[in-house]
Design an enzyme around this catalytic site. Structure first.
Site, PDB file in Angstrom:
ATOM      1  N   ASN A 119       0.854  -1.177   0.006  1.00  0.00           N
ATOM      2  CA  ASN A 119       0.036   0.032   0.082  1.00  0.00           C
ATOM      3  C   ASN A 119       0.962   1.156   0.009  1.00  0.00           C
ATOM      4  O   ASN A 119       1.438   1.613   1.194  1.00  0.00           O
ATOM      5  CB  ASN A 119      -0.938   0.063   1.242  1.00  0.00           C
ATOM      6  CG  ASN A 119      -1.871  -1.238   1.251  1.00  0.00           C
ATOM      7  OD1 ASN A 119      -2.792  -1.320   0.346  1.00  0.00           O
ATOM      8  ND2 ASN A 119      -1.628  -2.167   1.872  1.00  0.00           N
ATOM      9  N   GLU A 120       1.165   1.618  -1.240  1.00  0.00           N
ATOM     10  CA  GLU A 120       2.052   2.633  -1.300  1.00  0.00           C
ATOM     11  C   GLU A 120       1.267   4.253  -1.249  1.00  0.00           C
ATOM     12  O   GLU A 120       0.113   4.092  -0.769  1.00  0.00           O
ATOM     13  CB  GLU A 120       2.476   2.836  -2.893  1.00  0.00           C
ATOM     14  CG  GLU A 120       3.200   1.692  -3.298  1.00  0.00           C
ATOM     15  CD  GLU A 120       4.591   1.570  -2.816  1.00  0.00           C
ATOM     16  OE1 GLU A 120       5.133   2.233  -1.928  1.00  0.00           O
ATOM     17  OE2 GLU A 120       5.335   0.738  -3.021  1.00  0.00           O
ATOM     18  N   PRO A 121       2.310   5.109  -0.892  1.00  0.00           N
ATOM     19  CA  PRO A 121       1.602   6.372  -0.877  1.00  0.00           C
ATOM     20  C   PRO A 121       0.338   6.737  -1.619  1.00  0.00           C
ATOM     21  O   PRO A 121       0.531   6.580  -2.649  1.00  0.00           O
ATOM     22  CB  PRO A 121       2.652   7.476  -1.092  1.00  0.00           C
ATOM     23  CG  PRO A 121       3.907   6.893  -0.526  1.00  0.00           C
ATOM     24  CD  PRO A 121       3.493   5.385  -1.022  1.00  0.00           C
ATOM     25  N   THR A 155      10.259   2.210  -4.124  1.00  0.00           N
ATOM     26  CA  THR A 155      10.223   0.625  -3.678  1.00  0.00           C
ATOM     27  C   THR A 155      10.912  -0.231  -4.839  1.00  0.00           C
ATOM     28  O   THR A 155      11.569  -1.277  -4.495  1.00  0.00           O
ATOM     29  CB  THR A 155       8.439   0.138  -3.541  1.00  0.00           C
ATOM     30  OG1 THR A 155       8.076   1.179  -2.616  1.00  0.00           O
ATOM     31  CG2 THR A 155       8.626  -1.241  -3.251  1.00  0.00           C
ATOM     32  N   SER A 199      -2.703   5.738  -0.582  1.00  0.00           N
ATOM     33  CA  SER A 199      -3.671   4.400  -0.409  1.00  0.00           C
ATOM     34  C   SER A 199      -4.611   5.252   0.447  1.00  0.00           C
ATOM     35  O   SER A 199      -4.471   6.101   1.200  1.00  0.00           O
ATOM     36  CB  SER A 199      -2.893   3.341   0.328  1.00  0.00           C
ATOM     37  OG  SER A 199      -1.897   2.847  -0.602  1.00  0.00           O
TER      38      SER A 199
END
Ligand code: F6R
Length: 636
Positions: free
Chosen positions: A160-162, A179, A164
């Protein structure tokens, strides 16, 4: 188990800081084990949410140990992994399937049908339904009892990346650039990292009964501070844990180093004003006010929350002078001690002179990168300087270079008519292997030998250039390193014995070693522990009473100024010389095999770091130098 108990009101989620990642992982393993035992007794299933990556590795090791030594059974455990790259085949060495079996599942008695890992082989159209089923399956089992998390540098949990949202469920996502960069090493380059992944959503994670987020190492310290002390935001998904009723953040000291309770404890609650803490506070105050230490006033102290520092009755003026002098006294152009001088306020003893010195270098270039200026000074000032290269560093050479060097030797032997059939056989073997295994030469022991020799030649050249005598250059080739891959063997007695033999032979007055303990499995930390273990063996021998150990910082950060005990200035000319010594390591120049996440070349990183330290000393009001190399003393 000693865990830091001081907690700051600024922390919005419980944080436990342990002495090291081993202790932290053991705590989490114990929590999981006791839940499983409890549920096993009641004949109930335990449902675990699991993570991959470096963070949970020791946790899995510990659970395997508890299974083997205490008979903990995983027969009634159901697991759901957080994520899997997409697309990704389960048997790919980089898949999370592979990771989980290799590091955990294959070593315990879990039933294969109880293992759930997102499927990276589905066609895109099938993913939505698949994800809904994944969440429903978790719900139908009553939810996750415990969820294990790591945290990415982006603040991601799972993938869940920025960006989300708290309502996100399991789904297909794009990976963030950072990432992808972090994953590049395992995939042999950024271009090979999949751009997408299937990940459990924030909502699914937040519905777990209990959550443990584990983070180790300084690289995680900034994002941990933001997740724990900052606002709850989808831009930093780990911050959602602040809203979880039973989440705990488990850290080692490095990962916790940016928390207010550690970085500025005077702002976070009661502060224990040790010498070090006073130094730290004044360095911090000087930075914030942009004033040298001697210009700080009582109102600066008050305005910036340092009242308590003056409550002992001391005047700002006196404390300023005391700390300024202490910092000034760390600076010396005589890292081996200045012969015939009064050494009461100097970091090193003036006698004996000259000193016998061993510089331990974990890889063949750490000596010049991290302390090249000091090394050159020690040799110039007449000390008997030895350099001990602990590992061969052979895996960090491109196949192409091995090929080129073999061609060179073959050329010489032919030209000079010493071409022996034996050599030709080896040449053909190596050339043949490299042709049939493109980019993968390290599988062949002869290729590794050639690569190791390339690095030896470079290190020898750098020593020659730095004034170290040829007979004082030692290639220890510690066996633990010789696996041909990034994964190393554990240190054995054979490794320790090699170091002990060298210590007994040289009987040094000074030892320099790379003091990186943050990643206990990184080569630097393993090499340092091997030195410590060797010192334990010899510590009763008379010569050790006159032996001081200095730690240099091997990675790209320098010691914090409050921890520096010897600061060696480097002039512009010396810095140029240091650069030339680093240039001798041609196989690491331009783009090395293991560049890490920093796009600068090694010499640039070294110079930036040394200049930065000098600038910091200057801004504190100390003497202005071009560059500084810094050391901490280790007392054994
Ligand atoms: C892995 C996962 C990721 C990692 C995170 C930290 O299943 O979901 O969120 O936990 O990227 O990775 P490491 O532990 O390798 O630093």
């Amino acid at each position: 188990m000693t865990e830091s108990t001081l907690r700051s009101h600024l922390e919005k989620v419980p944080v436990k800081i342990f002495n090291d990642r081993d202790e932290g992982s053991k705590l989490v393993a114990r929590e999981i084990a006791s839940l499983i035992k409890e549920k096993n007794k009641l004949d109930k299933f335990t449902v675990l949410g699991l993570a991959t990556g470096g963070s949970p590795l020791l946790l899995y090791k510990e659970l395997i140990k508890i299974h083997k030594e205490e008979g903990l059974s995983f027969k009634r455990v159901i697991t759901f992994n957080l994520d899997e790259y997409y697309p990704m085949k389960p048997d790919d060495a980089n898949s999370y399937h592979h990771f989980m079996y290799e590091n955990f599942f294959s070593h315990v008695d879990i039933e294969p049908e109880n293992i759930n890992i997102p499927d990276g082989t589905l066609s895109v159209e099938k993913i939505d339904n698949y994800c809904r089923d994944y969440d429903n399956k978790i719900k139908s089992l009553g939810g996750l009892d415990i969820q294990i998390l790591g945290i990415g540098r982006t603040g991601h949990i799972g993938f869940n990346e920025p960006g989300s949202q708290s309502g996100d469920e399991t789904r297909l996502v794009h990976l963030n650039e950072i990432t992808i960069e972090d994953a590049a090493k395992g995939f042999g380059g950024k271009e090979n990292v999949p751009r997408s992944a299937i990940t459990m959503g924030v909502k699914t994670i937040m519905q777990a009964e209990r959550v443990f987020l584990m983070a180790w190492g300084r690289e995680k310290s900034e994002v941990i501070k933001a997740a724990v002390e900052g606002p709850v935001t989808g831009e930093l998904p780990a911050s959602f844990l602040q809203n979880h009723p039973d989440a705990v953040i488990v850290l080692d000291p490095a990962a916790g180093s940016h928390l207010s309770r550690i970085e500025t404890p005077w702002l976070a609650g009661k502060c224990d004003w040790t010498d070090r803490m006073q130094k730290k506070a004044l360095i911090w105050l000087s930075g914030h006010t942009k004033k040298p230490i001697l210009k700080l006033t009582e109102s600066d102290y008050k305005e910036w929350g340092l009242n308590s520092l003056l409550q002992t009755g001391e005047k700002a003026y006196d404390l300023n002078i005391e700390i300024h002098n202490k910092l000034q006294q760390t600076i010396t152009g005589w890292p081996g001690g200045k012969p015939g001088s009064d050494d009461k306020t100097r970091p090193e003893r003036s006698e004996p002179f000259p000193k016998r010195v061993i510089v331990f270098s974990p890889h063949p270039d750490d000596d010049v990168i991290s302390m090249g200026g000091t090394l050159i000074r020690l040799a110039e000032q007449g000390h008997d300087v030895h350099v001990a290269y602990q590992t061969s560093g052979n895996i960090a050479v491109f196949d192409d270079d091995a090929y080129r060097f073999m061609d060179f030797v073959r050329g010489i032997s032919k030209k000079m008519s010493v071409c022996e059939p034996e050599f030709e056989k080896i040449y053909q073997n190596i050339a043949g292997y490299l042709k049939t295994h493109p980019g993968n030469g390290n599988g062949n022991p002869d290729v590794l030998t050639v690569k190791g020799l390339i690095r030896q030649g470079e290190a020898a050249a750098a020593c020659r250039f730095s004034g170290v005598k040829e007979e004082n250059v030692h290639f220890l080739d510690l066996p633990f390193y010789e696996t041909g891959s990034v994964e190393k063997n554990p240190v054995s007695q054979a490794d320790i014995d090699i170091i002990v033999d060298l210590l007994r032979e040289v009987k040094p007055h000074q030892i320099y070693a790379a003091g990186d303990l943050q990643d206990p499995h990184g080569t630097h930390a393993v090499c340092l522990h091997a030195i410590f273990d060797a010192l334990k063996v010899v510590k009763e021998e008379a010569w050790t009473r006159d032996c001081w150990v200095w730690l240099y910082r091997g990675a790209w950060q320098e010691w914090d100024v409050e921890d520096v005990e010897m600061a060696v200035p480097i002039s512009p000319d010396e810095l140029k010389k240091k650069r030339m010594a680093i240039f001798k390591h041609q196989s690491q120049k331009d783009e090395p095999v293991f560049p890490g996440t920093d796009s600068r070349e090694f010499w640039e990183r070294a110079e930036d770091r040394n200049r930065e330290t000098a600038k910091l000393y200057d801004s504190l009001g100390l003497t202005e130098y071009e560059a500084i190399e810094a050391f901490r003393r280790y007392k054994f």
